[in-house]
Scaffold this motif. Structure first.
Motif, PDB file in Angstrom:
ATOM      1  N   GLN A 167      54.835  36.851  81.533  1.00 46.18           N
ATOM      2  CA  GLN A 167      56.013  37.230  82.295  1.00 46.18           C
ATOM      3  C   GLN A 167      55.576  37.703  83.676  1.00 46.18           C
ATOM      4  O   GLN A 167      54.554  38.386  83.796  1.00 46.18           O
ATOM      5  N   PRO A 168      56.347  37.378  84.722  1.00 41.53           N
ATOM      6  CA  PRO A 168      56.003  37.896  86.050  1.00 41.53           C
ATOM      7  C   PRO A 168      55.963  39.431  86.020  1.00 41.53           C
ATOM      8  O   PRO A 168      56.775  40.073  85.346  1.00 41.53           O
ATOM      9  N   ALA A 169      55.010  39.995  86.730  1.00 41.78           N
ATOM     10  CA  ALA A 169      54.850  41.446  86.737  1.00 41.78           C
ATOM     11  C   ALA A 169      54.248  41.896  88.063  1.00 41.78           C
ATOM     12  O   ALA A 169      53.661  41.090  88.791  1.00 41.78           O
ATOM     13  N   THR A 170      54.404  43.172  88.345  1.00 43.28           N
ATOM     14  CA  THR A 170      53.738  43.779  89.493  1.00 43.28           C
ATOM     15  C   THR A 170      52.971  44.995  89.009  1.00 43.28           C
ATOM     16  O   THR A 170      53.373  45.669  88.049  1.00 43.28           O
ATOM     17  N   VAL A 171      51.859  45.260  89.660  1.00 42.21           N
ATOM     18  CA  VAL A 171      51.028  46.413  89.359  1.00 42.21           C
ATOM     19  C   VAL A 171      50.775  47.129  90.675  1.00 42.21           C
ATOM     20  O   VAL A 171      50.394  46.492  91.662  1.00 42.21           O
ATOM     21  N   SER A 172      50.993  48.426  90.704  1.00 43.44           N
ATOM     22  CA  SER A 172      50.705  49.213  91.903  1.00 43.44           C
ATOM     23  C   SER A 172      49.198  49.405  92.026  1.00 43.44           C
ATOM     24  O   SER A 172      48.522  49.696  91.030  1.00 43.44           O
ATOM     25  N   THR A 173      48.691  49.236  93.240  1.00 46.19           N
ATOM     26  CA  THR A 173      47.252  49.423  93.445  1.00 46.19           C
ATOM     27  C   THR A 173      46.896  50.897  93.330  1.00 46.19           C
ATOM     28  O   THR A 173      47.712  51.773  93.583  1.00 46.19           O
ATOM     29  N   GLU A 174      45.697  51.152  92.910  1.00 42.72           N
ATOM     30  CA  GLU A 174      45.147  52.501  92.817  1.00 42.72           C
ATOM     31  C   GLU A 174      43.976  52.573  93.805  1.00 42.72           C
ATOM     32  O   GLU A 174      43.349  51.556  94.107  1.00 42.72           O
ATOM     33  N   THR A 175      43.653  53.765  94.263  1.00 43.02           N
ATOM     34  CA  THR A 175      42.579  53.928  95.248  1.00 43.02           C
ATOM     35  C   THR A 175      41.220  53.518  94.698  1.00 43.02           C
ATOM     36  O   THR A 175      40.327  53.182  95.465  1.00 43.02           O
ATOM     37  N   TRP A 176      41.066  53.490  93.391  1.00 41.44           N
ATOM     38  CA  TRP A 176      39.781  53.170  92.786  1.00 41.44           C
ATOM     39  C   TRP A 176      39.646  51.678  92.440  1.00 41.44           C
ATOM     40  O   TRP A 176      38.605  51.251  91.951  1.00 41.44           O
ATOM     41  N   PHE A 177      40.681  50.886  92.686  1.00 41.78           N
ATOM     42  CA  PHE A 177      40.603  49.448  92.433  1.00 41.78           C
ATOM     43  C   PHE A 177      39.573  48.816  93.373  1.00 41.78           C
ATOM     44  O   PHE A 177      39.290  49.358  94.446  1.00 41.78           O
ATOM     45  N   PRO A 178      39.030  47.653  93.007  1.00 42.73           N
ATOM     46  CA  PRO A 178      38.113  46.940  93.911  1.00 42.73           C
ATOM     47  C   PRO A 178      38.790  46.667  95.257  1.00 42.73           C
ATOM     48  O   PRO A 178      40.004  46.446  95.330  1.00 42.73           O
ATOM     49  N   ALA A 179      37.989  46.685  96.306  1.00 48.59           N
ATOM     50  CA  ALA A 179      38.492  46.531  97.678  1.00 48.59           C
ATOM     51  C   ALA A 179      39.327  45.262  97.847  1.00 48.59           C
ATOM     52  O   ALA A 179      40.335  45.266  98.565  1.00 48.59           O
ATOM     53  N   GLU A 180      38.923  44.186  97.184  1.00 51.49           N
ATOM     54  CA  GLU A 180      39.662  42.923  97.292  1.00 51.49           C
ATOM     55  C   GLU A 180      41.110  43.081  96.810  1.00 51.49           C
ATOM     56  O   GLU A 180      42.043  42.563  97.425  1.00 51.49           O
ATOM     57  N   LEU A 181      41.306  43.824  95.723  1.00 47.11           N
ATOM     58  CA  LEU A 181      42.660  44.020  95.200  1.00 47.11           C
ATOM     59  C   LEU A 181      43.467  44.982  96.072  1.00 47.11           C
ATOM     60  O   LEU A 181      44.672  44.783  96.272  1.00 47.11           O
ATOM     61  N   ILE A 182      42.830  46.005  96.595  1.00 48.11           N
ATOM     62  CA  ILE A 182      43.529  46.929  97.493  1.00 48.11           C
ATOM     63  C   ILE A 182      44.005  46.182  98.731  1.00 48.11           C
ATOM     64  O   ILE A 182      45.148  46.341  99.171  1.00 48.11           O
ATOM     65  N   ALA A 183      43.134  45.329  99.287  1.00 46.65           N
ATOM     66  CA  ALA A 183      43.510  44.543 100.463  1.00 46.65           C
ATOM     67  C   ALA A 183      44.644  43.579 100.127  1.00 46.65           C
ATOM     68  O   ALA A 183      45.592  43.423 100.900  1.00 46.65           O
TER      69      ALA A 183
END
Length: 167
Positions: free
Chosen positions: A103-119
């Protein structure tokens, strides 16, 4: 000669700046002056990257190329970011779709996520990552009873969110 003198002065000022930045000034929280936490709550809430330790908490049926994860202070919720190979990504999706379609979904980024995902989250303007969520039942192990694993679109990153809620 003038160039050499300028380079020397620049090097001296750079070193002085770095040295001043590293020094302890009263109530700082720099890694060099911070005491080892004695409170287990603080230690358990830190970001970890040990896949073997994660494997003791949840099933890890796929080999991850990279992993970072965090458990809440009470151990009731765990979030992990897994980077899988393209082949393991395809296997995970095929296995998960046998249980329930994504199912389509969204996840809020966290400060500790890898830089690629934060960007990538920053590109959306609201720090959310879009993807397709699947059942995480292949990953669940007591005490975790509920969860989803979301493949972030355009990547082989998966965000696993599991908790102790009812299934």
């Amino acid at each position: 000669m003038h160039l050499r003198r300028s380079a020397y002065l620049l090097a001296v000022f750079s070193l002085a700046f770095v040295a001043a930045s590293c020094g302890g000034h009263g109530n700082t929280n720099s890694a060099g002056t911070m005491a080892t936490p004695t409170d287990n709550t603080e230690a358990s809430n830190s970001v970890k990257s040990n896949s073997e330790e994660l494997g003791n908490l949840v099933n890890m049926p796929y080999e991850s190329d990279d992993v970072v994860w965090k458990q809440d202070s009470a151990g009731k919720r765990l979030v992990a970011v897994l980077l899988l190979s393209p082949a393991d990504s395809a296997r995970l999706i095929a296995d998960a779709e046998k249980i329930k379609p994504g199912q389509p979904a969204t996840v809020s980024t966290e400060t500790w996520f890898p830089a690629e995902l934060i960007a990538k989250g920053g590109l959306s303007g609201d720090d959310d990552l879009k993807g397709i969520a699947y059942s995480a039942s292949d990953f669940l192990r007591d005490p975790y009873k509920n969860g989803r694993i979301t493949r972030i679109e355009g990547t082989d990153y998966f965000i696993m969110e599991v908790d102790q809620g009812s299934q």
